[in-house]
Design a protein around this motif. Sequence first.
Motif, short mmCIF file in Angstrom:
data_model
loop_
_atom_site.label_atom_id
_atom_site.label_comp_id
_atom_site.label_asym_id
_atom_site.label_seq_id
_atom_site.Cartn_x
_atom_site.Cartn_y
_atom_site.Cartn_z
N VAL A 29 0.88 -1.23 -0.14
CA VAL A 29 0.08 0.15 0.00
C VAL A 29 0.97 1.23 0.08
CG1 VAL A 29 -1.74 1.17 1.26
CG2 VAL A 29 -1.80 -1.33 1.42
N PRO A 30 1.06 2.01 -1.12
CA PRO A 30 1.60 3.31 -1.16
C PRO A 30 1.58 4.19 -0.21
CG PRO A 30 1.28 2.42 -3.35
CD PRO A 30 0.15 1.78 -2.55
N VAL A 31 2.47 4.62 0.37
CA VAL A 31 2.44 5.89 1.23
C VAL A 31 2.74 7.14 0.72
CG1 VAL A 31 2.22 4.32 3.23
CG2 VAL A 31 4.24 5.38 2.69
N MET A 32 2.45 8.32 1.47
CA MET A 32 2.82 9.64 1.05
C MET A 32 4.29 9.84 1.61
SD MET A 32 2.28 11.89 -1.13
CE MET A 32 0.76 11.90 -1.75
N SER A 33 5.23 9.40 0.76
CA SER A 33 6.68 9.57 1.39
C SER A 33 7.24 10.84 0.88
CB SER A 33 7.68 8.30 0.83
OG SER A 33 7.60 8.47 -0.71
N ARG A 34 8.42 11.24 1.54
CA ARG A 34 9.15 12.16 1.15
C ARG A 34 9.42 12.55 -0.18
NH1 ARG A 34 13.93 14.10 4.89
NH2 ARG A 34 12.28 13.83 6.49
N HIS A 35 9.95 11.30 -0.82
CA HIS A 35 10.21 11.36 -2.10
C HIS A 35 8.83 11.62 -3.06
CE1 HIS A 35 12.02 10.00 -6.07
NE2 HIS A 35 10.97 9.20 -6.38
N ARG A 114 -10.09 -3.71 -2.63
CA ARG A 114 -9.28 -2.41 -2.57
C ARG A 114 -8.70 -2.07 -4.31
NH1 ARG A 114 -3.33 -2.08 -3.16
NH2 ARG A 114 -2.84 0.11 -2.55
N PRO A 115 -8.34 -3.08 -4.90
CA PRO A 115 -8.16 -2.77 -6.42
C PRO A 115 -9.39 -2.00 -7.23
CG PRO A 115 -7.55 -5.07 -5.91
CD PRO A 115 -8.16 -4.70 -4.75
N LEU A 116 -10.76 -2.52 -7.07
CA LEU A 116 -11.80 -1.85 -7.45
C LEU A 116 -11.99 -0.62 -7.00
CD1 LEU A 116 -14.22 -4.55 -7.64
CD2 LEU A 116 -12.76 -3.75 -9.58
N LEU A 117 -11.79 -0.15 -5.62
CA LEU A 117 -11.91 0.92 -4.82
C LEU A 117 -10.97 2.08 -5.37
CD1 LEU A 117 -13.13 -0.42 -1.38
CD2 LEU A 117 -14.50 0.68 -3.38
N CYS A 231 -5.86 9.10 -0.64
CA CYS A 231 -6.95 8.38 -0.57
C CYS A 231 -6.94 6.93 -0.05
CB CYS A 231 -7.67 8.31 -2.07
SG CYS A 231 -7.54 10.02 -2.86
N GLU A 232 -5.98 6.47 0.18
CA GLU A 232 -5.82 4.96 0.92
C GLU A 232 -6.59 4.73 2.25
OE1 GLU A 232 -5.00 2.43 -0.44
OE2 GLU A 232 -3.70 2.95 -2.06
N PRO A 233 -6.79 5.63 3.19
CA PRO A 233 -7.35 5.87 4.29
C PRO A 233 -8.81 5.68 3.96
CG PRO A 233 -5.73 7.32 4.67
CD PRO A 233 -5.59 6.93 3.21
N LEU A 234 -9.31 6.36 3.11
CA LEU A 234 -10.56 6.43 2.77
C LEU A 234 -11.12 5.17 2.02
CD1 LEU A 234 -11.29 10.10 1.34
CD2 LEU A 234 -11.57 9.22 3.60
N ALA A 236 -9.92 2.28 2.58
CA ALA A 236 -9.65 1.10 3.47
C ALA A 236 -10.93 1.14 4.31
CB ALA A 236 -8.66 1.32 4.44
N ARG A 237 -11.48 2.44 4.70
CA ARG A 237 -12.81 2.61 5.42
C ARG A 237 -13.78 2.23 4.88
NH1 ARG A 237 -14.93 2.35 10.28
NH2 ARG A 237 -16.72 3.72 10.34
N ALA A 238 -13.98 2.60 3.27
CA ALA A 238 -15.00 2.06 2.44
C ALA A 238 -15.17 0.55 2.20
CB ALA A 238 -14.72 3.01 1.01
N GLU A 239 -14.00 0.11 2.21
CA GLU A 239 -13.99 -1.55 2.19
C GLU A 239 -14.53 -2.14 3.43
OE1 GLU A 239 -10.86 -5.02 1.17
OE2 GLU A 239 -10.33 -3.33 1.57
N VAL A 240 -14.07 -1.70 4.47
CA VAL A 240 -14.62 -2.17 5.84
C VAL A 240 -15.97 -2.14 5.87
CG1 VAL A 240 -14.58 -1.91 8.29
CG2 VAL A 240 -12.67 -1.87 7.11
N LEU A 241 -16.77 -0.88 5.30
CA LEU A 241 -18.17 -0.60 5.49
C LEU A 241 -18.84 -1.46 4.57
CD1 LEU A 241 -18.37 3.54 5.86
CD2 LEU A 241 -18.55 1.52 7.57
N ILE A 242 -18.39 -1.63 3.37
CA ILE A 242 -18.96 -2.60 2.36
C ILE A 242 -19.14 -3.76 2.88
CG2 ILE A 242 -19.00 -3.34 0.12
CD1 ILE A 242 -17.90 -0.69 -0.89
#
Length: 333
Positions: A29-35, A114-117, A231-234, A236-242
């Motif tokens: 899961v990519p994160v917003m790194s400094r690079h 996750r891929p579809l979301l 957008c990754e936290p959103l 993950a939250r959407a996947e849990v709710l679905i």
Amino acid sequence: MRTQPTPGRLARLFARLDREPERPANPHVPVMSRHRLVLLLATLAFYLAIVVAVAATTWLVRLDWQLMFFRPYQQWPEVHAFLDYLVVLGQRGPTAVMVLAWLGWRSWRQHTLRPLLVLGASLLLLNITVGAAKIGMGRLGPHYATVIGSNEMGLGGDIFPSGHTANAVVTWGILAYLASTPRARRYLSAGSAIVSLSVGLTTVYLGTHWLSDVVLGWAAGLLVLLALPWCEPLVARAEVLILRARDGYLRRRAARREPVPGATPRPLTPVSPRATPATGATAAVRKDPAHGPRASVRPEHSRPASPTGGTRRPQAHDRTQPRGESARPLAGG
């Protein structure tokens, strides 16, 4: 001696896919790194520089007009038919269907949404950003230009930035973004870059976009891909709710099918037809709600006894006598 048939290439491919794990052990899961943040800010600065260069009618606008007058589709007409098909790789409908089919199969195999979301989030972000820029700048395309040498902005057009180019960057780049191994990510990144470059230059060849439209489309698509970790936290939250809503629906559906405890109906005793016992009585079965089914014996109605002679009709001499007279005794000899 019977030999087993040799499996074909497609059968071996599906057999290999069946051996893959259903869910990755360590999903990337990519994160917003400094690079990534530095690259995002640099791309945003480049985006704004292109917009300012076109709005100020600088050398970039003059290059746009020179390419338009050059008319590449007339210089190399032999590749026109091929490029008409190649540009489809940047259209929203066909590309979204192809990528959606692949990511849908991957979601089913890995039991994750996750891929579809992520694909849905990227396309939504692309529509908002690119759509707003198109409407806000309102630039006309080469085929609808009005004044030679002008930037053609603010005239109600919708080609700046290029939607084909930005869509090619995001739709094919999302495959590299969702890759689970570094090697696959490198190959998919190179492939998506080649496709997006080809689609953008094809629109310039066909005369449907200025060169500056294509350059801004590349930057717009890259900005969407670089901003996806936010957008990754959103996602993950959407996947849990679905998944939670799905599990609740399945539980309610199973509860409706299960019988209520204590309400199981008691099996009924089948009613047998009437039977005639040896005693001449007829047994009738009736159901008692308190004590269950029981048999009651009802005697047959007896017929009146017949005389010894076997007939009840009067004798002949009895019938010849008038009524009311009694029979006389016979005289002895």
